[in-house]
Scaffold this motif. Sequence first.
Motif, PDB file in Angstrom:
ATOM      1  N   ASP A  62       0.857  -1.187   0.000  1.00 39.23           N
ATOM      2  CA  ASP A  62       0.000   0.000   0.000  1.00 39.23           C
ATOM      3  C   ASP A  62       0.897   1.243   0.000  1.00 39.23           C
ATOM      4  N   ILE A  63       0.296   2.426   0.023  1.00 38.77           N
ATOM      5  CA  ILE A  63       1.090   3.652  -0.117  1.00 38.77           C
ATOM      6  C   ILE A  63       2.089   3.830   1.035  1.00 38.77           C
ATOM      7  N   PRO A  64       1.663   3.688   2.305  1.00 41.24           N
ATOM      8  CA  PRO A  64       2.665   3.809   3.383  1.00 41.24           C
ATOM      9  C   PRO A  64       3.812   2.803   3.220  1.00 41.24           C
ATOM     10  N   ASP A  65       3.495   1.591   2.778  1.00 38.27           N
ATOM     11  CA  ASP A  65       4.528   0.567   2.578  1.00 38.27           C
ATOM     12  C   ASP A  65       5.513   0.995   1.484  1.00 38.27           C
ATOM     13  N   ALA A  66       4.993   1.578   0.395  1.00 36.57           N
ATOM     14  CA  ALA A  66       5.872   2.035  -0.693  1.00 36.57           C
ATOM     15  C   ALA A  66       6.800   3.148  -0.203  1.00 36.57           C
ATOM     16  N   PHE A  67       6.284   4.047   0.646  1.00 33.98           N
ATOM     17  CA  PHE A  67       7.135   5.102   1.210  1.00 33.98           C
ATOM     18  C   PHE A  67       8.163   4.496   2.166  1.00 33.98           C
ATOM     19  N   ASP A  68       7.730   3.582   3.030  1.00 36.30           N
ATOM     20  CA  ASP A  68       8.642   2.971   4.002  1.00 36.30           C
ATOM     21  C   ASP A  68       9.754   2.203   3.310  1.00 36.30           C
ATOM     22  N   ARG A  69       9.416   1.477   2.249  1.00 36.66           N
ATOM     23  CA  ARG A  69      10.417   0.656   1.576  1.00 36.66           C
ATOM     24  C   ARG A  69      11.353   1.484   0.702  1.00 36.66           C
ATOM     25  N   TYR A  70      10.812   2.478  -0.001  1.00 34.56           N
ATOM     26  CA  TYR A  70      11.586   3.124  -1.067  1.00 34.56           C
ATOM     27  C   TYR A  70      11.610   4.660  -1.050  1.00 34.56           C
ATOM     28  N   LEU A  71      10.456   5.309  -0.819  1.00 36.55           N
ATOM     29  CA  LEU A  71      10.290   6.701  -1.251  1.00 36.55           C
ATOM     30  C   LEU A  71      10.475   7.770  -0.177  1.00 36.55           C
ATOM     31  N   ALA A  72      10.332   7.370   1.105  1.00 37.56           N
ATOM     32  CA  ALA A  72      10.404   8.367   2.184  1.00 37.56           C
ATOM     33  C   ALA A  72      11.849   8.852   2.365  1.00 37.56           C
ATOM     34  N   ALA A  73      12.026  10.010   2.997  1.00 36.53           N
ATOM     35  CA  ALA A  73      13.372  10.531   3.279  1.00 36.53           C
ATOM     36  C   ALA A  73      14.165   9.463   4.029  1.00 36.53           C
ATOM     37  N   GLY A  74      15.408   9.229   3.569  1.00 33.40           N
ATOM     38  CA  GLY A  74      16.247   8.233   4.224  1.00 33.40           C
ATOM     39  C   GLY A  74      16.097   6.830   3.657  1.00 33.40           C
ATOM     40  N   ARG A  75      15.122   6.629   2.789  1.00 34.10           N
ATOM     41  CA  ARG A  75      14.931   5.308   2.182  1.00 34.10           C
ATOM     42  C   ARG A  75      15.690   5.257   0.841  1.00 34.10           C
ATOM     43  N   PRO A  76      15.898   4.053   0.290  1.00 34.96           N
ATOM     44  CA  PRO A  76      16.864   3.917  -0.818  1.00 34.96           C
ATOM     45  C   PRO A  76      16.526   4.657  -2.118  1.00 34.96           C
ATOM     46  N   ALA A  77      15.276   4.976  -2.377  1.00 38.16           N
ATOM     47  CA  ALA A  77      14.990   5.698  -3.627  1.00 38.16           C
ATOM     48  C   ALA A  77      14.569   7.139  -3.347  1.00 38.16           C
ATOM     49  N   TYR A  78      14.949   7.654  -2.170  1.00 34.47           N
ATOM     50  CA  TYR A  78      14.614   9.050  -1.870  1.00 34.47           C
ATOM     51  C   TYR A  78      15.595   9.976  -2.574  1.00 34.47           C
ATOM     52  N   VAL A  79      15.080  10.979  -3.253  1.00 37.28           N
ATOM     53  CA  VAL A  79      15.925  12.000  -3.874  1.00 37.28           C
ATOM     54  C   VAL A  79      15.329  13.355  -3.496  1.00 37.28           C
ATOM     55  N   ASN A  80      16.167  14.214  -2.973  1.00 38.63           N
ATOM     56  CA  ASN A  80      15.686  15.547  -2.569  1.00 38.63           C
ATOM     57  C   ASN A  80      15.452  16.401  -3.807  1.00 38.63           C
ATOM     58  N   ARG A  81      14.727  17.492  -3.658  1.00 31.32           N
ATOM     59  CA  ARG A  81      14.558  18.394  -4.793  1.00 31.32           C
ATOM     60  C   ARG A  81      14.703  19.832  -4.319  1.00 31.32           C
ATOM     61  N   GLU A  82      14.820  20.736  -5.270  1.00 32.50           N
ATOM     62  CA  GLU A  82      15.023  22.141  -4.949  1.00 32.50           C
ATOM     63  C   GLU A  82      13.766  22.704  -4.294  1.00 32.50           C
ATOM     64  N   ARG A  83      13.965  23.466  -3.259  1.00 31.37           N
ATOM     65  CA  ARG A  83      12.830  24.115  -2.592  1.00 31.37           C
ATOM     66  C   ARG A  83      13.175  25.568  -2.306  1.00 31.37           C
ATOM     67  N   LEU A  84      12.138  26.390  -2.189  1.00 31.19           N
ATOM     68  CA  LEU A  84      12.332  27.759  -1.714  1.00 31.19           C
ATOM     69  C   LEU A  84      12.596  27.714  -0.219  1.00 31.19           C
ATOM     70  N   GLN A  85      13.256  28.741   0.298  1.00 29.29           N
ATOM     71  CA  GLN A  85      13.332  28.934   1.741  1.00 29.29           C
ATOM     72  C   GLN A  85      11.987  29.493   2.216  1.00 29.29           C
ATOM     73  N   ALA A  86      11.620  29.190   3.458  1.00 29.18           N
ATOM     74  CA  ALA A  86      10.316  29.638   3.971  1.00 29.18           C
ATOM     75  C   ALA A  86      10.141  31.158   3.818  1.00 29.18           C
ATOM     76  N   VAL A  87      11.153  31.921   4.229  1.00 25.28           N
ATOM     77  CA  VAL A  87      11.022  33.385   4.197  1.00 25.28           C
ATOM     78  C   VAL A  87      10.911  33.896   2.756  1.00 25.28           C
ATOM     79  N   GLU A  88      11.675  33.257   1.870  1.00 27.64           N
ATOM     80  CA  GLU A  88      11.635  33.608   0.448  1.00 27.64           C
ATOM     81  C   GLU A  88      10.228  33.332  -0.124  1.00 27.64           C
ATOM     82  N   ALA A  89       9.646  32.200   0.239  1.00 23.67           N
ATOM     83  CA  ALA A  89       8.303  31.854  -0.244  1.00 23.67           C
ATOM     84  C   ALA A  89       7.274  32.852   0.274  1.00 23.67           C
TER      85      ALA A  89
END
Length: 281
Positions: free
Chosen positions: A147-174
């Motif tokens: 299920d979706i939580p399982d897919a995040f736990d196994r692969y997609l969540a921060a710290g998991r093997p297929a996690y890739v960060n992306r560019e974000r604005l800073q809070a104050v900039e946003a």
Amino acid sequence: MAVDLHLHSTFSDGTESPTAIVALATRAHLTGMALTDHDTLDGIAEGRAAAAAAGISFLAGTELSVEWRDRTMHMLVYFLEPGGGPLEDRMTALRDSRADRNRRIVECLQELGIDITLTEVTAESGEGVTGRPHFAAVLIRKGYATDIPDAFDRYLAAGRPAYVNRERLQAVEAIRLARASSAIPVIAHPHTLGVSAAGFHDVFEELTEVGLGGIEAYYGEYAPELREHLVDLCRQLGIVATGGSDFHGSYKPGLSVGVGKGDLRVPDRAFDDLIATRPVA
Ligand code: AMP
Ligand code: ZN
Ligand code: FE
Ligand code: FE
């Protein structure tokens, strides 16, 4: 009288179209709603037209993921209208960075021996912005997760093997870009910030000084006492207490338009207060 100011459609990672969400809002007897797809305003025209036909008041919105201290904060931006402007122009660049990240997630998954292509994932998101829940849906369909939580736990969540960060604005900039675009920035689901209830005041005060316009005080995942505490803080700081379900259709099972897990009720005052503080363009 209730409203829902946090809704995701097929234009990002929800499974229902803006028109279908308006139908659900009608069934929930809502008087007002805001569409807040991640990083895009592409659903606003359809949502606004459907809401007008249904007699429901409508706000344009989006939800951005921004950097704050060493973590991620989600920021809802209301009254951001399609058609270009300081924040929307940056959102175009953020969508490009998201597309790069998505290609890299596919590469990570393939290196793990998973049979998946970017074409399959973008087919899952259709016309909308492609996000990790679409990867999760493909992984589930192909038997790599239950299920979706399982897919995040196994692969997609921060710290998991297929996690890739992306560019974000800073809070104050946003916040500054939102204000420069005559829009109102609001912190989404602040319980995810890793700040204690006692610590919220100082965090919100600091961001209010640079233009924060509200806090998502009504949200299904926190207890009524925390909702009341957040409403109090908004009153003290002179900012708006907003709220919503964070409905994503079947990508976030168990959440319904208007009522969240069942006990959510966002007073229509949240909508009226936003309108009252709306900057004149
Ligand atoms: P993205 O914007 O592509 O990074 O994906 C963010 C989306 O993934 C949000 O809609 C979240 O609700 C969802 N999400 C993030 N973490 C999790 C998790 N651990 N389990 C389920 N959904 C998640
Ligand atoms: Zn989402
Ligand atoms: Fe969020
Ligand atoms: Fe959301």
